[in-house]
Design a protein around this motif. Structure first.
Motif, PDB file in Angstrom:
ATOM      1  N   PRO A 187       9.630   5.653  53.332  1.00 20.65           N
ATOM      2  CA  PRO A 187       8.394   6.001  54.051  1.00 20.65           C
ATOM      3  C   PRO A 187       8.606   6.862  55.274  1.00 20.65           C
ATOM      4  N   HIS A 188       9.669   6.616  56.024  1.00 20.48           N
ATOM      5  CA  HIS A 188       9.842   7.357  57.266  1.00 20.48           C
ATOM      6  C   HIS A 188      10.308   8.792  57.028  1.00 20.48           C
ATOM      7  N   GLN A 189      10.560   9.180  55.773  1.00 20.19           N
ATOM      8  CA  GLN A 189      11.012  10.531  55.487  1.00 20.19           C
ATOM      9  C   GLN A 189       9.858  11.479  55.189  1.00 20.19           C
ATOM     10  N   TRP A 190       8.621  10.937  55.129  1.00 14.09           N
ATOM     11  CA  TRP A 190       7.476  11.782  54.815  1.00 14.09           C
ATOM     12  C   TRP A 190       6.925  12.436  56.070  1.00 14.09           C
ATOM     13  N   GLU A 191       6.133  13.448  55.846  1.00 15.92           N
ATOM     14  CA  GLU A 191       5.505  14.146  56.966  1.00 15.92           C
ATOM     15  C   GLU A 191       4.691  13.147  57.785  1.00 15.92           C
ATOM     16  N   HIS A 192       4.749  13.242  59.094  1.00 13.97           N
ATOM     17  CA  HIS A 192       4.097  12.339  60.044  1.00 13.97           C
ATOM     18  C   HIS A 192       4.717  10.945  60.033  1.00 13.97           C
ATOM     19  N   GLY A 193       5.865  10.758  59.365  1.00 14.46           N
ATOM     20  CA  GLY A 193       6.512   9.454  59.353  1.00 14.46           C
ATOM     21  C   GLY A 193       6.998   9.074  60.732  1.00 14.46           C
ATOM     22  N   PRO A 194       7.150   7.780  61.001  1.00 18.35           N
ATOM     23  CA  PRO A 194       7.472   7.316  62.345  1.00 18.35           C
ATOM     24  C   PRO A 194       8.875   7.700  62.833  1.00 18.35           C
ATOM     25  N   LYS A 195       9.819   7.922  61.900  1.00 18.63           N
ATOM     26  CA  LYS A 195      11.183   8.192  62.340  1.00 18.63           C
ATOM     27  C   LYS A 195      11.595   9.644  62.091  1.00 18.63           C
ATOM     28  N   TRP A 196      10.644  10.495  61.807  1.00 19.68           N
ATOM     29  CA  TRP A 196      10.949  11.887  61.519  1.00 19.68           C
ATOM     30  C   TRP A 196      10.897  12.701  62.807  1.00 19.68           C
ATOM     31  N   SER A 197      11.806  13.600  62.984  1.00 21.55           N
ATOM     32  CA  SER A 197      11.861  14.398  64.198  1.00 21.55           C
ATOM     33  C   SER A 197      11.967  15.870  63.840  1.00 21.55           C
ATOM     34  N   GLU A 198      11.759  16.726  64.823  1.00 16.37           N
ATOM     35  CA  GLU A 198      11.833  18.170  64.583  1.00 16.37           C
ATOM     36  C   GLU A 198      13.242  18.595  64.186  1.00 16.37           C
ATOM     37  N   SER A 199      14.259  17.955  64.767  1.00  9.82           N
ATOM     38  CA  SER A 199      15.633  18.312  64.417  1.00  9.82           C
ATOM     39  C   SER A 199      15.927  17.975  62.958  1.00  9.82           C
ATOM     40  N   ASN A 202       3.303   5.227  51.891  1.00 14.19           N
ATOM     41  CA  ASN A 202       2.611   6.402  52.405  1.00 14.19           C
ATOM     42  C   ASN A 202       1.203   6.108  52.906  1.00 14.19           C
ATOM     43  N   VAL A 203       0.900   4.844  53.145  1.00 17.44           N
ATOM     44  CA  VAL A 203      -0.387   4.448  53.724  1.00 17.44           C
ATOM     45  C   VAL A 203      -0.090   3.518  54.888  1.00 17.44           C
ATOM     46  N   GLY A 204      -0.585   3.868  56.048  1.00 17.25           N
ATOM     47  CA  GLY A 204      -0.352   3.020  57.206  1.00 17.25           C
ATOM     48  C   GLY A 204      -0.581   3.757  58.511  1.00 17.25           C
ATOM     49  N   LEU A 205      -0.429   3.038  59.594  1.00 19.18           N
ATOM     50  CA  LEU A 205      -0.650   3.587  60.924  1.00 19.18           C
ATOM     51  C   LEU A 205       0.333   4.716  61.215  1.00 19.18           C
ATOM     52  N   ARG A 206      -0.210   5.834  61.726  1.00 18.87           N
ATOM     53  CA  ARG A 206       0.555   7.037  62.058  1.00 18.87           C
ATOM     54  C   ARG A 206       1.214   7.684  60.829  1.00 18.87           C
ATOM     55  N   ILE A 207       0.853   7.236  59.649  1.00 20.52           N
ATOM     56  CA  ILE A 207       1.297   7.886  58.414  1.00 20.52           C
ATOM     57  C   ILE A 207       0.066   8.477  57.733  1.00 20.52           C
ATOM     58  N   ARG A 248       6.033  -2.040  67.203  1.00 18.32           N
ATOM     59  CA  ARG A 248       6.128  -1.073  68.294  1.00 18.32           C
ATOM     60  C   ARG A 248       5.229   0.146  68.067  1.00 18.32           C
ATOM     61  N   GLY A 249       4.052  -0.104  67.516  1.00 20.67           N
ATOM     62  CA  GLY A 249       3.080   0.966  67.335  1.00 20.67           C
ATOM     63  C   GLY A 249       3.270   1.802  66.091  1.00 20.67           C
ATOM     64  N   PHE A 250       4.211   1.413  65.214  1.00 21.01           N
ATOM     65  CA  PHE A 250       4.448   2.157  63.987  1.00 21.01           C
ATOM     66  C   PHE A 250       4.332   1.218  62.791  1.00 21.01           C
ATOM     67  N   ALA A 251       3.933   1.803  61.658  1.00 23.11           N
ATOM     68  CA  ALA A 251       3.848   1.037  60.423  1.00 23.11           C
ATOM     69  C   ALA A 251       5.230   0.924  59.795  1.00 23.11           C
ATOM     70  N   TRP A 281     -10.166   2.397  66.425  1.00 16.80           N
ATOM     71  CA  TRP A 281      -8.931   1.890  67.026  1.00 16.80           C
ATOM     72  C   TRP A 281      -7.958   1.370  65.964  1.00 16.80           C
ATOM     73  N   GLU A 282      -8.465   0.896  64.831  1.00 20.38           N
ATOM     74  CA  GLU A 282      -7.583   0.393  63.773  1.00 20.38           C
ATOM     75  C   GLU A 282      -6.750   1.526  63.184  1.00 20.38           C
ATOM     76  N   ALA A 283      -7.398   2.662  62.913  1.00 22.58           N
ATOM     77  CA  ALA A 283      -6.702   3.803  62.326  1.00 22.58           C
ATOM     78  C   ALA A 283      -6.141   4.749  63.373  1.00 22.58           C
ATOM     79  N   GLN A 284      -6.568   4.564  64.638  1.00 25.88           N
ATOM     80  CA  GLN A 284      -6.188   5.462  65.735  1.00 25.88           C
ATOM     81  C   GLN A 284      -6.572   6.910  65.410  1.00 25.88           C
ATOM     82  N   THR A 285      -7.820   7.054  64.963  1.00 26.90           N
ATOM     83  CA  THR A 285      -8.376   8.374  64.671  1.00 26.90           C
ATOM     84  C   THR A 285      -9.747   8.470  65.328  1.00 26.90           C
ATOM     85  N   GLY A 286     -10.383   9.616  65.215  1.00 24.47           N
ATOM     86  CA  GLY A 286     -11.749   9.760  65.647  1.00 24.47           C
ATOM     87  C   GLY A 286     -12.681   8.900  64.815  1.00 24.47           C
TER      88      GLY A 286
END
Length: 632
Positions: free
Chosen positions: A586-598, A99-104, A196-199, A328-333
């Protein structure tokens, strides 16, 4: 004292983690009483062995073991240790769950971030309601004192920039070459990697926490310094910044200045020690050590360091504007990334910045304490009656002041005599510091760190200390001044008073310290409890208890019976969640890389509320709290 090594915490400790504040206090009292009985009945050796088994303390060092014996029966000490252990254990579980990483959640998990931010807010409220008072009766707002110290991010950033500029100026005078060096730990210390841009999870991870990785990097640096000393090479001169990768793993950015004739050997030693462990792993030569010469045409060392200093303090430039391009490391402000980096360093106890090879910052700060006296004397310049004595004082001569005071008294000039008498103490201090090291004082007074380094290297300074016993019966040193090692001249930078020692009945000198007066009234604070998923109520006595707001809900008062029922339910939910946590990828959490609206829609129940898999458990907890409040 030694930190709790997370890798050896016993299972019965971990099973009760994370604690709420009330649970930590209760557990601290229990442990203190248990160890007090153990020391009294079976001796300190048995207690030390039990502490080593229970919490992984290092008892091989006799000096550290002696300190530990005096601390084990103290509840206050245990409380601090358990607070640190609780938050770090919680974050380590978040790391294991991915639960710690880029885009998570870069640098630090969302749960730990919220928990630490709540603590900071509570601390800020307490600071705003507190004052500090001296033995002489002077009282100042604590918030005002902190705002004018290096705890203020703006002052901290400015001071570090001043020091970096000074180090660079000294290096330029000696024709030293600058190198920008980045050192990263082997891949087995990284929990996540980027694809590919995901943790994504790193299968090589050895379970090391960021604290343990920081200690590994510090060990590498110490080996570099030791080997340079053995080869009779100059010590490393420069500074370093520690910052996190997206998954919270620390890495170092260093700027080192080296004499031209020693460049080849010094860089070879740095590269060899940094690559000693797992040197043959894939990508090691490319990523583990990056050494680049600093090209003055493209920017100096200060320009290189500016980004790393600012992004790890408050995300702002020296003019107060936000850093362009963000983190740029965290891809945040920039400001959000800085908040996460500061909280990350505070939580894991990692030092963010350090200068090495330069003079100690403590001496520089102590000399700057005389700035007030200097301003008071300078205010008398350009006044006909006090101009001469004031200029003489700044030059280090006290005689004109005494003569002018005598003349004013004989002439009946009470106004002039009062002015001259009023600066007598300031004059004495300024003359004393001038005798200790006038050049270092003048350099510190104007903020010229390069001149300060030159002055102290020519005339060494050492601290003047008073020895006293702390609450554990150990001898500690209180800084009261500075001393010139060559001439023996010294100056006091802190007020010293004489008090009667109750044990001996004799007079002794102690440093006049300031005491904190915390506000009598405090708002009801929520207890930190299991994984920070909700807030528990905290009893303030037999009266009604206030529950803090959850998002936009109004504050309501409930009975003590309802509070106990809610706390019992929360502990049960926390236990169940810890079991479910290990099963969630990890990908099942909110904001996870493989989670989708469906997928999110599929995991919602009939009422449309989010399910457990997307991590919005707070919504479920809040709904249950409202139900229990409404139905008693």
């Amino acid at each position: 004292m030694t930190d709790f090594p997370l890798s050896v915490i016993r299972a019965h400790f971990a099973a009760a983690l994370p604690h709420s504040d009330d649970e930590i206090a209760h557990k601290a009292e229990t442990l203190a009483k248990d160890f007090a009985r153990l020391i009294q009945n079976q001796g300190p050796e048995v207690a030390l062995n039990e502490a080593a088994i229970l919490a992984g303390f290092d008892i091989e060092d006799k000096e550290e073991a002696a300190k530990l014996v005096s601390r084990l029966p103290v509840a206050k000490w245990w409380r601090r240790q358990l607070q640190v252990m609780s938050i770090r254990h919680c974050e380590l579980e978040m790391l294991r769950a991915g639960n710690v990483g880029l885009r998570i959640s870069p640098y630090i998990s969302e749960l730990s971030l919220r928990r630490m931010m709540r603590r900071r807010k509570r601390a800020q409220k307490a600071i705003e309601a507190a004052t500090i008072s001296s033995g002489g009766g002077q009282e100042i707002d604590l918030a005002q004192v902190i705002a004018s110290s290096v705890s203020n991010p703006t002052i901290k950033r400015g001071e570090f920039f001043t020091r970096v500029k000074g180090v660079q100026a000294v290096a330029a005078e000696q024709n030293m070459l600058g190198f920008a060096i980045a050192i990263t730990a082997p891949s087995k210390y990284h929990r996540m990697t980027v694809s590919r841009g995901f943790a994504v999870e790193n299968d090589k991870w050895n379970g090391a926490s960021p604290k343990e990785t920081a200690q590994y990097l510090g060990g590498i640096f110490q080996k570099m310094r030791n080997y340079l000393s053995k080869k009779y090479l100059p010590a490393l001169f420069g500074f370093r910044a520690t910052e996190p990768h997206h998954d919270g793993t620390p890495h170092w950015h260093m700027i080192i200045f080296i004499a031209p004739e020693h460049v080849k050997k010094t860089l070879a030693i740095i590269r060899r020690e940094a690559m000693r462990e797992d040197r043959n792993e894939e990508g090691a030569k490319k990523r583990r050590v990056d050494i680049k010469p600093i090209d003055p045409k493209r920017g100096d060392a200060v320009a290189y360091a500016a980004a790393y200093i600012s992004k790890n303090i408050d995300g702002k430039k020296s003019d107060g504007a936000a850093i362009e391009g963000g983190d740029w490391e965290a891809q945040t402000g920039a400001e959000e990334g800085a908040v996460r980096a500061v909280v990350w360093a505070s939580m894991w106890g990692i030092r963010q910045f350090q200068l090495f090879g330069a003079e100690k910052i403590g001496q520089y700060r102590e000399l700057r304490r005389f700035h007030r006296q200097k301003k008071a004397v300078e205010a008398l310049i350009d006044h006909a009656d006090t101009d001469g004595p004031a200029r003489a004082i700044l030059a280090g001569h006290a005689a004109p002041l005494a003569l002018a005071a005598c003349d004013a008294r004989k002439a009946g000039r009470a106004d002039v005599f009062a002015k001259l008498t009023g600066i007598r103490e300031e004059a004495a201090q300024l003359i004393a510091v001038g005798k200790v090291n006038q050049a270092a004082f003048l350099a510190a007074d104007v903020g010229d760190y390069a001149a300060f380094i030159r002055a102290v290297r020519q005339d060494k300074l050492e601290p003047v200390n008073l020895v006293r016993a702390n609450c554990y019966g150990e001898e500690v040193k209180d800084l009261i001044g500075l001393k010139n090692t060559r001439t023996g001249a010294q100056v006091l930078t802190r007020e010293v008073k004489e008090v009667v020692d109750p044990a001996t009945g004799e007079f002794k000198q102690v440093r006049d310290s300031w005491s904190v007066n915390w506000g009598a009234k405090r708002e009801a604070l929520a207890s930190d409890f299991a994984l920070g998923l909700a807030s528990g109520a905290r009893s303030l006595g037999p009266v009604a208890i206030t529950i803090p707001k959850l998002e936009n809900e109004p504050v309501r008062e409930i009975t003590k019976c309802q509070v106990q029922a809610i706390e019992s339910w929360m502990k049960q939910q926390a236990f169940l969640f810890k079991k479910e946590l290990q099963q969630i990828k990890p990908h099942q959490w909110e904001h996870g890389p493989k989670w989708s609206e469906s997928q999110d829609a599929k995991n919602r129940d009939k009422s449309g509320k989010p399910g457990i898999k997307n991590g919005l458990l707070k919504e479920k907890n809040r709904f249950e709290i409202n139900r229990r409040l409404n139905h008693g």
